[in-house]
Design a protein around this motif. Structure first.
Motif, mmCIF file in Angstrom:
data_model
loop_
_atom_site.group_PDB
_atom_site.id
_atom_site.type_symbol
_atom_site.label_atom_id
_atom_site.label_comp_id
_atom_site.label_asym_id
_atom_site.label_seq_id
_atom_site.Cartn_x
_atom_site.Cartn_y
_atom_site.Cartn_z
ATOM 1 N N ILE A 1 0.853 -1.188 0.000
ATOM 2 C CA ILE A 1 0.000 0.000 0.000
ATOM 3 C C ILE A 1 0.890 1.240 0.000
ATOM 4 N N LYS A 2 0.897 1.968 -1.108
ATOM 5 C CA LYS A 2 1.791 3.116 -1.250
ATOM 6 C C LYS A 2 1.482 4.215 -0.236
ATOM 7 N N ALA A 3 0.202 4.319 0.127
ATOM 8 C CA ALA A 3 -0.189 5.389 1.053
ATOM 9 C C ALA A 3 0.161 5.071 2.503
ATOM 10 N N LEU A 4 0.617 3.835 2.760
ATOM 11 C CA LEU A 4 0.989 3.446 4.124
ATOM 12 C C LEU A 4 2.437 2.966 4.125
ATOM 13 N N THR A 5 3.343 3.885 3.937
ATOM 14 C CA THR A 5 4.766 3.556 3.993
ATOM 15 C C THR A 5 5.162 3.245 5.430
ATOM 16 N N ASP A 6 6.352 2.703 5.592
ATOM 17 C CA ASP A 6 6.839 2.401 6.938
ATOM 18 C C ASP A 6 6.894 3.663 7.798
ATOM 19 N N GLU A 7 7.291 4.767 7.194
ATOM 20 C CA GLU A 7 7.374 6.014 7.952
ATOM 21 C C GLU A 7 5.994 6.473 8.420
ATOM 22 N N ILE A 8 5.020 6.336 7.545
ATOM 23 C CA ILE A 8 3.662 6.733 7.930
ATOM 24 C C ILE A 8 3.125 5.817 9.021
ATOM 25 N N LEU A 9 3.367 4.517 8.895
ATOM 26 C CA LEU A 9 2.915 3.579 9.927
ATOM 27 C C LEU A 9 3.538 3.909 11.279
ATOM 28 N N LYS A 10 4.802 4.259 11.263
ATOM 29 C CA LYS A 10 5.476 4.602 12.518
ATOM 30 C C LYS A 10 4.906 5.868 13.152
ATOM 31 N N SER A 11 4.324 6.721 12.337
ATOM 32 C CA SER A 11 3.856 8.014 12.848
ATOM 33 C C SER A 11 2.532 7.925 13.605
ATOM 34 N N PHE A 12 1.800 6.841 13.418
ATOM 35 C CA PHE A 12 0.500 6.739 14.080
ATOM 36 C C PHE A 12 0.675 6.546 15.583
ATOM 37 N N LYS A 13 -0.004 7.384 16.341
ATOM 38 C CA LYS A 13 0.095 7.306 17.802
ATOM 39 C C LYS A 13 -1.149 6.682 18.432
ATOM 40 N N ARG A 14 -2.205 6.541 17.641
ATOM 41 C CA ARG A 14 -3.414 5.901 18.136
ATOM 42 C C ARG A 14 -4.165 5.287 16.955
ATOM 43 N N ILE A 15 -4.774 4.141 17.212
ATOM 44 C CA ILE A 15 -5.523 3.432 16.181
ATOM 45 C C ILE A 15 -6.946 3.214 16.678
ATOM 46 N N TRP A 16 -7.885 3.451 15.784
ATOM 47 C CA TRP A 16 -9.293 3.144 16.046
ATOM 48 C C TRP A 16 -9.690 1.991 15.139
ATOM 49 N N ILE A 17 -10.363 1.005 15.690
ATOM 50 C CA ILE A 17 -10.920 -0.080 14.892
ATOM 51 C C ILE A 17 -12.435 0.014 15.014
ATOM 52 N N VAL A 18 -13.102 0.158 13.871
ATOM 53 C CA VAL A 18 -14.543 0.375 13.859
ATOM 54 C C VAL A 18 -15.197 -0.702 13.004
ATOM 55 N N GLU B 1 -1.677 -3.858 20.420
ATOM 56 C CA GLU B 1 -1.132 -3.236 21.623
ATOM 57 C C GLU B 1 -0.004 -4.070 22.207
ATOM 58 N N GLN B 2 -0.132 -5.394 22.191
ATOM 59 C CA GLN B 2 0.916 -6.243 22.734
ATOM 60 C C GLN B 2 2.212 -6.126 21.940
ATOM 61 N N LEU B 3 2.090 -6.177 20.619
ATOM 62 C CA LEU B 3 3.294 -6.201 19.785
ATOM 63 C C LEU B 3 3.811 -4.803 19.463
ATOM 64 N N ALA B 4 2.927 -3.919 19.015
ATOM 65 C CA ALA B 4 3.363 -2.623 18.502
ATOM 66 C C ALA B 4 3.320 -1.516 19.542
ATOM 67 N N ARG B 5 2.696 -1.774 20.691
ATOM 68 C CA ARG B 5 2.615 -0.811 21.789
ATOM 69 C C ARG B 5 1.991 0.510 21.360
ATOM 70 N N VAL B 6 0.974 0.414 20.513
ATOM 71 C CA VAL B 6 0.192 1.571 20.094
ATOM 72 C C VAL B 6 -1.208 1.418 20.693
ATOM 73 N N PRO B 7 -1.722 2.432 21.383
ATOM 74 C CA PRO B 7 -3.062 2.296 21.959
ATOM 75 C C PRO B 7 -4.127 2.161 20.863
ATOM 76 N N VAL B 8 -5.068 1.260 21.112
ATOM 77 C CA VAL B 8 -6.119 0.966 20.139
ATOM 78 C C VAL B 8 -7.475 1.054 20.823
ATOM 79 N N GLU B 9 -8.408 1.732 20.185
ATOM 80 C CA GLU B 9 -9.793 1.741 20.649
ATOM 81 C C GLU B 9 -10.647 0.997 19.647
ATOM 82 N N VAL B 10 -11.541 0.139 20.166
ATOM 83 C CA VAL B 10 -12.486 -0.583 19.309
ATOM 84 C C VAL B 10 -13.866 0.003 19.538
#
Length: 607
Positions: free
Chosen positions: A279-296, A313-322
């Protein structure tokens, strides 16, 4: 929800429509009907109940003879299931079929009543039919354009006008509709299975594009009547993929298809020992920049999101809200376009609440990633990025393989995030990917234990209520196991975090309350033993689902289903399979219609 099909060509339209409705009955089966041009008149046949009722009525009344028609199978929203409320709706000048909900139908109905119109049904759809009649000026496209400007809500419409017997018309907003491209014949349908017998080529209608369909020609125009050039899509699977293939039910077939579906989803996305979504729009740099993830998501997809939250959260240590999609936009979530990613999960890619949540996130400038199964679906087209699950068609209302491939994508995403953030090295990344790739073989082992699942189901089939309990990842699986059981067997079922039982719910435990205890996480097993003993002490009979070789006391449960001893991180995928089979066999033993449970439909395209 409802299923729409339309045909224009040289074949007997009744046969084509009924065949198409049979393929779409999973979208609704409260009633069904067809309209056919016969002897210069619109002939309508419709009946409450399953499609068999319509076929019997067609046989008794005489099959309408014509080569142009539209059909509908209904999941009732406005008006109880009945012959009168069944689609198609209309009069001698116009007839329509509709999937969706017209939110302002009462206001429109009042105005039309004032103008002398009378209504026969309780449906919102009849209002659209009458409105078409009211505005009809001899130009169908202009009339349709005028009508849809007056409608609020969602719709996919198949339309026939009495004085245009060589054409059918279609338009959509927020409800799916495709235009099938044949040779000397063309089609409309809510979903690809309805037309696969005849063609694999189709157009995807965008919102408020109007299709004018003849047997040798298809024109798609905007609301001003200007032509629109459309891309032709090709279905990637054939009619055999949408048939039972010798299985008694689609659900069982789809349970057994999971090893292949997971392989198809995972294998192409692991390159040189690491996840690669391309996915060109989700480069490694962009993925690293996310500080929070929402799953809807909704329903089963939301349960996949709950597992996704834990593993990310276990692996990537990024807070996630469902979030449940139907609640997400109404609570005005605080989204940050610079730091947040919204992951949208939907099997069909048309789920109304989930699509609305996606649009809200985009309005606030947040990057959206869709995880969907259906190529070219609304969610797939509107999201900033998309990961297709490639599970093939899922026909049974109760989702099985769609769930496990969604889980697989969640795992891939978690591994990818952890890798780009430097939290796991190349060796650990490769090991996790290898374990994920080996899961299909482990699922095959679980499937070989089907007889034990059937035996256990026979011991629970007469229960009135069942509890599912678990901790950690197993709690998320409890929710999905409970949903599977209740939606197809009609046994009342609830799922609880095992540690919460003592905070009120344990008051419901009696000798008549069986408990399914999921305990695949070794670091939580001792805690689960305590919770299981709490319900056993109060008389509950327990089905324990655990890893093979787990040390346990003999008096811990009456029944046991074991999954292979494997990397516990991936246990939700393995555990899902016996839970699906337990629900399936319980439902079969109770004499329920497994593929078409009451009051439900496969694709929820209304809010």
């Amino acid at each position: 929800m409802c299923g729409i099909v339309g045909y224009i060509g040289t074949k007997a339209a009744t046969d084509v429509l009924v065949d198409g409705l049979r393929k779409l009955e999973y979208r609704g089966y409260d009633s069904a009907g067809i309209s056919i041009f016969e002897d210069s008149k619109i002939q309508v046949v419709k009946a409450k109940g399953r499609l068999d009722n319509l076929e019997n009525k067609i046989t008794s009344l005489g099959k309408p003879l014509g080569t142009v028609g539209i059909g509908h199978t209904r999941w009732a929203t406005h008006g109880e299931p009945s012959d009168v409320n069944s689609h198609p709706h209309g009069n001698e000048r116009v007839t329509i079929v509709h999937n969706g909900i017209i939110e302002n139908y009462l206001q429109l109905k009042e105005k039309l009543v004032e103008k002398g119109y009378k209504f026969l049904s309780e449906t919102d759809t009849e209002v659209v039919a009458v409105l078409l009649d009211y505005y009809y000026n001899g130009n169908p496209v202009e009339t349709i354009s005028t009508v849809i400007k007056n409608l609020k809500g969602s719709y996919a419409l198949g339309i026939m006008f009495q004085d245009c017997q060589d054409k059918i018309f279609a338009v959509r907003k927020d409800s799916p509709l495709i235009v099938g491209i044949g040779e000397g014949e063309n089609f409309i349908a809510s979903d690809i299975p309805a037309i696969l017998k005849y063609t694999r080529s189709y157009y995807l209608l965008e919102e408020n594009e109007i299709a004018v369909i003849e047997k040798d020609k298809i024109d798609i125009v905007d609301t001003d009547g200007d032509p629109i050039q459309k891309e032709i899509f090709t279905a990637t699977w054939d009619i055999e993929a949408a048939e039972k293939g010798g299985y008694p039910h689609f659900m069982l077939k789809e349970i057994y298809e999971q090893p292949t579906a997971i392989t198809n989803t995972v294998s192409p996305r692991i390159i040189n020992g690491a996840p690669d979504f391309g996915i060109k729009a989700l480069t490694d740099e962009i993925l690293k920049s996310f500080k929070r993830i929402w799953i809807v998501a909704c329903g089963t997809a939301m349960h996949a999101g709950m597992v996704g939250k834990s593993v990310i959260e276990q692996l990537a240590r990024v807070p996630v809200e469902v979030d449940i999609a139907s609640e997400f936009r109404y609570r005005k979530p605080i989204l940050n376009p610079d730091d947040d990613l919204v992951i949208i999960i939907s099997q069909s890619g048309e789920t109304a609440d989930t699509l609305a949540a996606l649009r809200l996130a985009k309005e606030q400038g947040v990057h959206t990633l869709a995880v969907v199964n259906v190529v070219g679906s609304s969610i797939a087209r509107e999201a900033n990025s998309v990961i297709y699950t490639w599970a093939g068609p899922e026909i049974a209302v109760a989702s099985t393989k769609a769930y496990t491939v969604q889980l697989s994508v969640m795992y891939l995403f978690a591994i990818k995030m952890a890798s780009v953030k430097g939290l796991i090295d190349e060796k650990e990344t490769a090991k996790l990917c290898d374990d994920l790739l080996a899961l299909p073989a482990k699922i095959e082992e679980v499937l070989q234990n089907a007889d034990n699942c059937k035996f256990v189901a026979s011991k629970f089939q007469n229960a009135h209520d069942i509890f599912f309990i678990g901790r950690g990842l197993d709690y998320s699986l409890s929710l999905e196991g409970s949903l599977k059981l209740k939606e197809i067997s009609y046994i009342h079922s609830d799922a609880y975090a095992a540690g919460e039982l003592k905070h009120g719910t344990i008051s419901l435990i009696t000798t008549d309350m069986p408990v399914v205890a999921i305990a695949t996480q070794s670091h939580l097993f001792e805690k689960m033993i305590s919770n299981i003993k709490e319900v056993r002490t109060r008389g509950a009979k327990v089905l324990l689902i655990c890893k093979k070789g787990t040390e346990r006391q003999a008096d811990l449960s009456e029944y046991v289903i074991e999954i292979p001893d494997y990397n516990e991180y991936f246990s939700p995928i393995l555990t899902a399979v016996p839970l699906q089979m337990f629900a399936y066999y319980t439902s079969v033993l109770r004499g329920c219609d497994v593929d078409k449970p009451r009051n439900l439909a496969k694709s929820v395209t209304v809010e």
